[in-house]
Motif scaffolding. Structure first.
Motif, PDB file in Angstrom:
ATOM      1  N   GLU A 160       1.167  -0.765  -0.016  1.00  0.00           N
ATOM      2  CA  GLU A 160      -0.080  -0.025   0.219  1.00  0.00           C
ATOM      3  C   GLU A 160       1.245   1.291  -0.421  1.00  0.00           C
ATOM      4  OE1 GLU A 160       0.637  -1.648   4.380  1.00  0.00           O
ATOM      5  OE2 GLU A 160      -0.076  -2.396   2.021  1.00  0.00           O
ATOM      6  N   LYS A 161       2.309   1.272   0.256  1.00  0.00           N
ATOM      7  CA  LYS A 161       3.013   2.372   0.219  1.00  0.00           C
ATOM      8  C   LYS A 161       4.008   2.403  -0.819  1.00  0.00           C
ATOM      9  CE  LYS A 161       4.439   2.487   5.033  1.00  0.00           C
ATOM     10  NZ  LYS A 161       4.738   2.105   5.724  1.00  0.00           N
ATOM     11  N   LEU A 162       3.458   1.782  -2.305  1.00  0.00           N
ATOM     12  CA  LEU A 162       3.964   2.048  -3.608  1.00  0.00           C
ATOM     13  C   LEU A 162       3.803   3.248  -4.056  1.00  0.00           C
ATOM     14  CD1 LEU A 162       2.932  -1.328  -5.518  1.00  0.00           C
ATOM     15  CD2 LEU A 162       5.294  -0.519  -5.608  1.00  0.00           C
ATOM     16  N   ALA A 163       4.747   4.140  -4.349  1.00  0.00           N
ATOM     17  CA  ALA A 163       4.422   5.635  -4.670  1.00  0.00           C
ATOM     18  C   ALA A 163       5.280   5.183  -6.389  1.00  0.00           C
ATOM     19  CB  ALA A 163       5.142   5.887  -3.833  1.00  0.00           C
ATOM     20  N   LEU A 164       5.075   6.537  -7.786  1.00  0.00           N
ATOM     21  CA  LEU A 164       5.896   6.659  -8.365  1.00  0.00           C
ATOM     22  C   LEU A 164       7.264   7.146  -7.907  1.00  0.00           C
ATOM     23  CD1 LEU A 164       4.605   6.290 -11.113  1.00  0.00           C
ATOM     24  CD2 LEU A 164       4.388   9.075 -11.585  1.00  0.00           C
TER      25      LEU A 164
END
Length: 682
Positions: free
Chosen positions: A387-391
């Motif tokens: 849920e902490k995936l970021a571009l």
């Protein structure tokens, strides 16, 4: 009552049986058998009457009278030409069931008359005002009917030039097909005629007519298709193109979506985009081409089924001869005792891969012939917070949409396939472009990387499968060409087998080393869109446009099971690392989670608004990523089906997602022509 045809008469109604108007003396019955009843329309060129044919048991018909209220010789001549032209076109088009039939054309009392079949119905502008905006299903049904009519019209070299809601009637009959009628061919033009109008003369309706028609009078079949697109926009949104045209000229077509108050599927949106192109050369060039995109399930793509590539198993190194016998009796971890599988230690230099389940992570233990056990470090930490995936990066070298992605086993290289006919390899760490491979002649639908990272395989709409040397970027081989498009390619975890599938409904199994065709699997009755192989290399799953998923024994080619539950094209399939769970994504907007050994449906995920084009499972088997035509990527708990987070960053349809072997990087490809790299933030 009988209606007087004298346009200057101030008392037109007359009693039945009257031969001459009691007010002006004009004959009331024309050609002795057409009896006008009442006025049903009027305009600058004259009036339209509902009439009866007394020689056909008072059958209803329509009389158009030419009595233009215009001045000037040139304008009058042009108006006369247009009126005569409608009669010629109706006669030319014959008795098409969805075009009013010409019954008569004549002159009487120095006026021109056109008599045609009466259609009991109302035009679509009236329907819009009475019933509200059309939903997508009604728009699709309308397109199918009008495109079939336009196919006939254009085959006769006729361009209508004035398609709009007012010129489309819907019969009042209950028939579901054939109830749409195209009327008013007064503005139509023979395609072979000179297409230039006199300076200052405009043919067509503002807002509905395309630029080339309004600017200099040039018309093509694509001109009618623009008008068709503008008509659909009006009916879909309730916004008149004329109003937008007055304010913005033709720039409104680029932003037509902002006027829609309802959800429109990407498929319909793409078709409207192409119909409404200001440059006629960029539109559909024929009604048949639009029909093909509506009816051809492969148009739902123009992109491939997304392939979930299994995480390869590394080949264990040989142990040195000097290694001493140190057989392990047990391994203690977190207070658990797990007994090893008994092996024959008398056979030197043999390795056995033994799965051990430790705290939810799958370990591969390699047992050497000298009795030494090696514990390999898990490739992924099962506590990764997806849920902490970021571009982290956006790659923009492709010039068309990105269809397929694959990541090498070492996590160093990313490969992308695109509609620009190229394959690009990238440094996954920094996003640098390494190589461009460009020998395909059409869209590259799928790419796969061998476990050793030395070979890339690509499948294309051109029917070719090509094998490339990844480090050097050179072509190694091209497999025998298929007559149908190749939608998917996938490589087995041991690197020995290649599987391909496509528009011929077949699945082909190849020897990756020699290029030899080993098996052809038949079972699907429509295009095969997606493939995936289990991590043990034993099971193959295929998803198809026939809405089924088939489970095969990869070694023998035997069909093991058929999973039925999706309602539309299946674009993507993925198998969890433990081989117990299958995830599938479909045009029906759902993701389905299946028990792979039993075929039982465990869960259905429904948060995506449009087609689910891609699914991928993380190496720990706990998380699912899905890409959709709603421009988003969603991250799910695979076990519970709960939504963890939604990644937004693409500006158009997401076609493909892939996850690195360490589980910490997700990559996505889109119709917006970009590849985006997402990473876990600490």
């Amino acid at each position: 009552m009988i209606c007087c045809l004298n346009s200057s008469c101030h008392n037109p109604p007359n009693p039945d049986g009257t031969e001459f108007c009691s007010n002006c003396g004009v004959p009331l019955v024309i050609l002795r058998h057409y009896r006008p009843i009442r006025v049903i329309g009027s305009g600058g060129f004259g009036k339209t009457y509902l009439a009866e044919d007394v020689e056909k048991f008072n059958e209803l018909c329509v009389i158009k009278q030419f009595a233009p209220q215009i001045q000037g010789t040139g304008a009058l001549q042009k108006a006369t030409e247009l009126f005569e032209q409608e009669a010629r076109r109706l006669q030319q088009l014959g008795e098409h069931p969805q075009i009013p039939t010409l019954l008569a054309y004549f002159e009487q009392e120095q006026r021109l008359y056109l008599v045609q079949q009466f259609i009991d119905g109302e035009n679509l502008l009236d329907e819009l005002q009475q019933q509200g905006t059309f939903n997508e299903q009604k728009i699709r049904e309308l397109l199918l009917e009008l495109l079939n009519i336009l196919t006939t019209v254009h085959q006769q070299k006729v361009i209508h030039r004035d398609i709009k809601p007012q010129n489309i009637l819907r019969r009042k009959s209950s028939a579901t097909k054939g109830n749409i009628i195209l009327i008013d061919f007064g503005a139509s033009k023979q395609l072979s005629e000179t297409v230039m109008t006199q300076q200052g003369t405009t043919i067509g309706s503002f807002g509905y007519a395309p630029l080339e028609q309004m600017q200099d009078g040039q018309v093509y079949p694509a001109s009618d298709l623009y008008s068709l697109g503008a008509t659909c926009f009006h009916l879909l949104t309730g916004v008149a193109p004329w109003e937008l045209w007055k304010q913005q000229g033709y720039s409104w077509v680029a932003n037509w979506r902002q006027h829609s108050q309802q959800l429109v599927s990407p498929q319909l949106a793409m078709m409207l985009d192409k119909l409404l192109q200001p440059n006629y050369e960029e539109r559909y060039q024929s009604a048949e081409a639009v029909l093909q995109d509506i009816n051809d399930v492969n148009f739902l793509l123009e992109m491939p089924a997304t392939v979930a590539h299994p995480r390869p198993v590394s080949t264990p190194p040989e142990l040195p001869p000097t290694a001493a016998y140190q057989p392990l009796i047990s391994i203690k971890r977190q207070e658990e005792i797990i007994s090893p599988t008994v092996v024959d230690l008398a056979k030197p230099k043999q390795y056995f891969k033994i799965p051990l389940l430790l705290s939810g992570a799958i370990l591969l233990l390699s047992l050497g012939g000298y009795g030494v056990w090696q514990i390999r470090k898990p490739l992924v930490d099962h506590t990764v917070a997806y849920e902490k995936l970021a571009l982290a990066n956006s790659l923009t070298a492709h010039t068309e949409w990105v269809n397929s992605l694959a990541i090498s086993a070492d996590g160093e290289t990313l490969v992308s396939g695109s509609a620009d006919k190229s394959i690009k390899s990238w440094n996954l760490k920094n996003g640098a472009l390494k190589t461009t491979l460009s020998l395909h002649s059409d869209v590259v639908n799928s790419v796969a990387i061998s476990p050793d990272g030395k070979t890339v395989v690509s499948g294309s709409k051109d029917g070719n499968i090509k094998m490339w040397n990844l480090p050097t970027g050179t072509l190694k081989a091209t497999l025998p060409r298929s007559e149908a498009r190749v939608n998917a390619v996938v490589i087995s975890p041991d690197g020995q087998t290649l599987v391909s599938a496509g528009g011929d409904n077949k699945i082909k199994i190849w020897n990756l080393q020699t290029g030899e065709l080993k098996h052809t699997l038949n079972g699907h009755n429509n295009s095969v869109m997606a493939l995936t192989i289990s991590s043990d290399g034993q099971t193959l799953a295929s998803g198809s446009a026939d809405s089924t998923i088939k489970i095969w024994n990869l070694q023998t080619g035997d069909l093991k099971n058929t999973l039925i539950g999706h309602k539309d094209v299946i674009f993507a399939v993925a198998i969890s690392p433990d081989g117990k769970t299958l995830a599938s994504g479909s045009y029906d907007r759902t993701i389905k989670i299946w028990n792979l050994p039993t075929g039982e449906l465990k869960n259905t995920l429904t948060e995506h608004r449009y087609a689910v084009s891609s699914v991928a499972i993380t190496p720990d088997g706990q998380t699912l990523a899905s890409g959709s035509w709603d421009n988003t990527i969603k991250i799910w708990n695979l076990q519970t089906g709960s939504l963890k987070t939604t990644l937004t960053g693409h500006s158009d349809l997401v076609y493909t997602v892939a996850i690195s072997s360490d589980g910490k990087t997700l990559v996505s490809g889109s119709k917006d022509k970009t590849v985006k790299i997402w990473r876990i933030t600490e």
